[in-house]
Design an enzyme around this catalytic site. Sequence first.
Site: not given
Ligand code: PEP
Length: 251
Positions: A9-11, A97, A167, A173, A213, A234-235
Amino acid sequence: MRKKIVAGNWKMNMTTAEAAALVNTLKADLANFREVEVVVCPPFTALSTVSELVHNTHIDLGAQNMHWEKNGAFTGEICASMLRELYCHYVILGHSERRQYFGETDAIVNRKTKAALAASLHPIVCVGETLQEREAGKVEEVITTQVKGSLAGLSAKEVLESVIAYEPVWAIGTGKTATSDQAQEVHALIRNVLTGMFDATVAQSVRIQYGGSVKPANAKELFSMPDIDGGLIGGAALDAKSFIDIVRAAV
Ligand code: PEP
Protein backbone atom coordinates in the site's frame (compact mmCIF):
# COMPACT_ATOMS: atom_id res chain seq x y z
CA MET A 1 -4.42 -24.51 0.74
CA ARG A 2 -4.57 -20.73 0.96
CA LYS A 3 -2.00 -19.03 -1.28
CA LYS A 4 -0.19 -16.28 0.59
CA ILE A 5 -0.69 -12.74 -0.64
CA VAL A 6 1.55 -9.76 0.01
CA ALA A 7 0.27 -6.34 -1.04
CA GLY A 8 2.09 -3.02 -0.98
CA ASN A 9 0.00 0.00 0.00
CA TRP A 10 1.96 2.97 -1.29
CA LYS A 11 -0.53 5.42 0.22
CA MET A 12 -0.11 9.09 -0.92
CA ASN A 13 3.47 8.56 -2.07
CA MET A 14 5.26 8.25 -5.40
CA THR A 15 5.08 10.48 -8.43
CA THR A 16 4.54 8.61 -11.66
CA ALA A 17 8.29 8.60 -12.34
CA GLU A 18 9.08 7.31 -8.85
CA ALA A 19 6.38 4.66 -9.17
CA ALA A 20 7.83 3.47 -12.47
CA ALA A 21 11.31 3.23 -10.98
CA LEU A 22 10.05 1.25 -7.98
CA VAL A 23 7.99 -1.16 -10.03
CA ASN A 24 10.80 -1.72 -12.52
CA THR A 25 13.05 -2.76 -9.63
CA LEU A 26 10.33 -5.06 -8.28
CA LYS A 27 9.88 -6.54 -11.75
CA ALA A 28 13.55 -7.38 -12.08
CA ASP A 29 13.16 -9.67 -9.08
CA LEU A 30 9.52 -10.74 -8.96
CA ALA A 31 8.19 -10.75 -12.53
CA ASN A 32 8.17 -14.56 -12.67
CA PHE A 33 7.70 -15.25 -8.97
CA ARG A 34 4.65 -17.45 -8.45
CA GLU A 35 4.91 -18.84 -4.94
CA VAL A 36 3.23 -15.82 -3.37
CA GLU A 37 0.61 -13.52 -4.88
CA VAL A 38 2.18 -10.06 -5.11
CA VAL A 39 0.05 -6.93 -5.44
CA VAL A 40 1.11 -3.29 -5.66
CA CYS A 41 -1.35 -0.50 -4.83
CA PRO A 42 -0.03 2.82 -6.15
CA PRO A 43 -1.90 6.12 -5.86
CA PHE A 44 -4.57 6.68 -8.55
CA THR A 45 -2.29 8.94 -10.58
CA ALA A 46 0.30 6.18 -11.07
CA LEU A 47 -2.13 3.31 -11.77
CA SER A 48 -1.98 3.62 -15.53
CA THR A 49 1.84 3.68 -15.68
CA VAL A 50 2.22 0.81 -13.22
CA SER A 51 -0.48 -1.16 -15.01
CA GLU A 52 1.50 -1.07 -18.25
CA LEU A 53 4.70 -2.00 -16.46
CA VAL A 54 3.26 -5.05 -14.67
CA HIS A 55 1.44 -6.33 -17.77
CA ASN A 56 2.56 -9.91 -18.52
CA THR A 57 4.24 -10.33 -15.13
CA HIS A 58 3.08 -12.09 -11.97
CA ILE A 59 2.79 -8.77 -10.16
CA ASP A 60 -0.83 -7.75 -9.77
CA LEU A 61 -2.34 -4.28 -9.52
CA GLY A 62 -4.59 -2.84 -6.82
CA ALA A 63 -6.05 0.54 -5.91
CA GLN A 64 -6.29 2.07 -2.45
CA ASN A 65 -9.93 3.15 -2.48
CA MET A 66 -13.01 3.58 -4.68
CA HIS A 67 -16.55 4.93 -4.53
CA TRP A 68 -19.54 2.59 -4.24
CA GLU A 69 -21.58 4.18 -7.06
CA LYS A 70 -21.08 3.20 -10.69
CA ASN A 71 -20.74 6.78 -11.95
CA GLY A 72 -22.21 10.23 -11.40
CA ALA A 73 -21.79 13.53 -9.62
CA PHE A 74 -19.20 12.56 -7.00
CA THR A 75 -16.44 15.09 -7.53
CA GLY A 76 -13.00 13.73 -6.81
CA GLU A 77 -14.10 10.10 -6.65
CA ILE A 78 -13.14 7.03 -8.70
CA CYS A 79 -15.47 4.08 -9.43
CA ALA A 80 -14.87 0.38 -9.90
CA SER A 81 -15.15 0.34 -13.70
CA MET A 82 -12.42 3.01 -13.93
CA LEU A 83 -10.15 0.72 -11.93
CA ARG A 84 -11.06 -2.29 -14.06
CA GLU A 85 -10.27 -0.30 -17.17
CA LEU A 86 -6.69 0.02 -15.89
CA TYR A 87 -6.53 -3.74 -15.18
CA CYS A 88 -6.76 -3.39 -11.43
CA HIS A 89 -7.74 -6.67 -9.81
CA TYR A 90 -7.69 -5.60 -6.16
CA VAL A 91 -8.87 -2.61 -4.16
CA ILE A 92 -8.07 -1.81 -0.53
CA LEU A 93 -11.25 -0.82 1.32
CA GLY A 94 -11.82 0.51 4.82
CA HIS A 95 -8.18 1.18 5.59
CA SER A 96 -7.93 2.70 9.08
CA GLU A 97 -6.70 5.98 7.54
CA ARG A 98 -9.92 6.12 5.50
CA ARG A 99 -11.95 5.31 8.60
CA GLN A 100 -10.05 7.85 10.76
CA TYR A 101 -9.59 10.83 8.39
CA PHE A 102 -12.47 10.40 5.95
CA GLY A 103 -15.21 9.12 8.22
CA GLU A 104 -15.63 5.71 6.60
CA THR A 105 -17.96 3.50 8.60
CA ASP A 106 -18.59 -0.24 8.33
CA ALA A 107 -21.75 0.60 6.36
CA ILE A 108 -19.71 2.57 3.81
CA VAL A 109 -17.07 -0.14 3.62
CA ASN A 110 -19.87 -2.65 3.06
CA ARG A 111 -21.31 -0.65 0.14
CA LYS A 112 -17.86 -0.32 -1.41
CA THR A 113 -17.13 -4.02 -0.91
CA LYS A 114 -20.34 -4.99 -2.71
CA ALA A 115 -19.64 -2.54 -5.54
CA ALA A 116 -16.10 -3.88 -5.94
CA LEU A 117 -17.32 -7.48 -6.08
CA ALA A 118 -20.06 -6.57 -8.56
CA ALA A 119 -17.31 -5.23 -10.83
CA SER A 120 -15.15 -8.35 -10.37
CA LEU A 121 -12.57 -6.58 -8.23
CA HIS A 122 -11.16 -8.40 -5.19
CA PRO A 123 -11.69 -6.20 -2.14
CA ILE A 124 -8.99 -6.16 0.55
CA VAL A 125 -11.20 -5.29 3.50
CA CYS A 126 -9.30 -3.78 6.43
CA VAL A 127 -10.28 -4.13 10.08
CA GLY A 128 -8.40 -3.32 13.25
CA GLU A 129 -8.70 -1.93 16.76
CA THR A 130 -7.16 1.24 18.18
CA LEU A 131 -4.77 1.14 21.12
CA GLN A 132 -7.49 2.55 23.37
CA GLU A 133 -9.85 -0.23 22.34
CA ARG A 134 -7.16 -2.88 22.93
CA GLU A 135 -6.34 -1.48 26.35
CA ALA A 136 -10.03 -1.44 27.23
CA GLY A 137 -10.26 -5.17 26.39
CA LYS A 138 -12.52 -4.54 23.41
CA VAL A 139 -10.57 -6.28 20.63
CA GLU A 140 -13.09 -9.09 20.16
CA GLU A 141 -16.07 -6.72 20.17
CA VAL A 142 -14.51 -4.22 17.75
CA ILE A 143 -13.20 -6.80 15.28
CA THR A 144 -16.44 -8.79 15.32
CA THR A 145 -18.47 -5.65 14.64
CA GLN A 146 -16.16 -4.52 11.82
CA VAL A 147 -16.06 -7.93 10.12
CA LYS A 148 -19.82 -8.44 10.36
CA GLY A 149 -20.58 -4.88 9.27
CA SER A 150 -18.11 -4.72 6.41
CA LEU A 151 -19.08 -8.11 4.96
CA ALA A 152 -22.83 -7.98 5.68
CA GLY A 153 -24.98 -9.48 2.95
CA LEU A 154 -22.13 -11.06 0.98
CA SER A 155 -22.61 -14.55 -0.40
CA ALA A 156 -20.11 -17.29 0.42
CA LYS A 157 -18.79 -17.03 -3.13
CA GLU A 158 -18.25 -13.29 -2.69
CA VAL A 159 -16.40 -13.58 0.60
CA LEU A 160 -14.14 -16.17 -1.00
CA GLU A 161 -13.27 -13.56 -3.65
CA SER A 162 -12.33 -11.14 -0.88
CA VAL A 163 -9.23 -10.75 1.28
CA ILE A 164 -9.41 -9.49 4.86
CA ALA A 165 -6.54 -7.46 6.31
CA TYR A 166 -6.18 -7.35 10.07
CA GLU A 167 -4.37 -4.10 10.78
CA PRO A 168 -4.23 -3.01 14.42
CA VAL A 169 -4.37 0.78 14.19
CA TRP A 170 -1.69 1.15 16.86
CA ALA A 171 0.74 -0.83 14.69
CA ILE A 172 0.27 1.12 11.43
CA GLY A 173 3.24 3.31 10.62
CA THR A 174 4.32 3.33 14.26
CA GLY A 175 7.09 0.75 14.20
CA LYS A 176 5.12 -1.22 16.83
CA THR A 177 4.21 -4.59 15.37
CA ALA A 178 1.71 -6.92 16.98
CA THR A 179 3.56 -9.98 18.23
CA SER A 180 2.95 -13.04 16.10
CA ASP A 181 0.80 -14.46 18.95
CA GLN A 182 -1.29 -11.29 19.22
CA ALA A 183 -1.84 -11.26 15.46
CA GLN A 184 -2.60 -15.00 15.30
CA GLU A 185 -5.18 -14.64 18.08
CA VAL A 186 -7.12 -12.00 16.11
CA HIS A 187 -6.82 -13.89 12.82
CA ALA A 188 -8.30 -16.96 14.54
CA LEU A 189 -11.06 -14.75 15.94
CA ILE A 190 -11.84 -13.44 12.44
CA ARG A 191 -12.15 -17.07 11.20
CA ASN A 192 -14.58 -17.75 14.06
CA VAL A 193 -16.67 -14.75 13.03
CA LEU A 194 -16.62 -15.98 9.42
CA THR A 195 -17.69 -19.46 10.58
CA GLY A 196 -20.73 -17.86 12.23
CA MET A 197 -21.54 -15.75 9.17
CA PHE A 198 -20.89 -18.47 6.57
CA ASP A 199 -19.49 -21.87 7.55
CA ALA A 200 -16.23 -23.45 8.67
CA THR A 201 -15.12 -24.34 5.15
CA VAL A 202 -15.53 -20.77 3.96
CA ALA A 203 -13.82 -19.45 7.10
CA GLN A 204 -10.84 -21.72 6.50
CA SER A 205 -10.57 -20.67 2.85
CA VAL A 206 -10.66 -16.87 3.10
CA ARG A 207 -7.24 -15.23 3.08
CA ILE A 208 -6.45 -12.95 6.01
CA GLN A 209 -3.41 -10.68 5.79
CA TYR A 210 -1.68 -9.01 8.71
CA GLY A 211 -0.66 -5.36 8.40
CA GLY A 212 1.11 -2.99 10.75
CA SER A 213 4.82 -2.22 10.65
CA VAL A 214 5.74 -5.43 8.83
CA LYS A 215 9.44 -5.36 8.00
CA PRO A 216 11.89 -7.91 6.57
CA ALA A 217 13.00 -8.65 10.14
CA ASN A 218 9.57 -9.65 11.48
CA ALA A 219 7.79 -10.87 8.34
CA LYS A 220 8.83 -14.52 8.46
CA GLU A 221 7.62 -15.06 12.02
CA LEU A 222 4.29 -13.34 11.37
CA PHE A 223 3.69 -15.18 8.08
CA SER A 224 4.48 -18.55 9.65
CA MET A 225 1.48 -18.35 11.98
CA PRO A 226 -1.29 -20.78 10.97
CA ASP A 227 -4.00 -18.20 10.25
CA ILE A 228 -1.84 -15.44 8.72
CA ASP A 229 -1.84 -15.55 4.93
CA GLY A 230 0.61 -12.79 4.09
CA GLY A 231 0.70 -9.07 4.68
CA LEU A 232 -0.51 -5.62 3.75
CA ILE A 233 2.62 -3.52 3.78
CA GLY A 234 2.79 0.26 4.07
CA GLY A 235 6.12 1.98 4.73
CA ALA A 236 8.31 -0.99 3.84
CA ALA A 237 6.58 -1.32 0.44
CA LEU A 238 8.15 1.96 -0.69
CA ASP A 239 11.61 0.41 -0.61
CA ALA A 240 12.09 -2.25 -3.29
CA LYS A 241 14.56 -4.37 -1.34
CA SER A 242 12.44 -4.37 1.83
CA PHE A 243 9.30 -5.27 -0.10
CA ILE A 244 11.04 -8.06 -2.02
CA ASP A 245 12.47 -9.47 1.21
CA ILE A 246 9.01 -9.40 2.80
CA VAL A 247 7.47 -11.13 -0.24
CA ARG A 248 10.14 -13.83 -0.12
CA ALA A 249 9.56 -14.27 3.64
CA ALA A 250 6.04 -15.46 2.80
CA VAL A 251 7.24 -18.59 0.96
C1 PEP B 1 -0.78 0.06 6.10
O1 PEP B 1 -0.97 1.25 6.00
O2 PEP B 1 -1.59 -0.71 5.56
C2 PEP B 1 0.36 -0.41 6.86
C3 PEP B 1 0.35 -1.64 7.28
O3 PEP B 1 1.37 0.50 7.07
P1 PEP B 1 2.81 0.20 7.74
O4 PEP B 1 3.32 -1.09 7.13
O5 PEP B 1 3.64 1.39 7.39
O6 PEP B 1 2.56 0.06 9.22
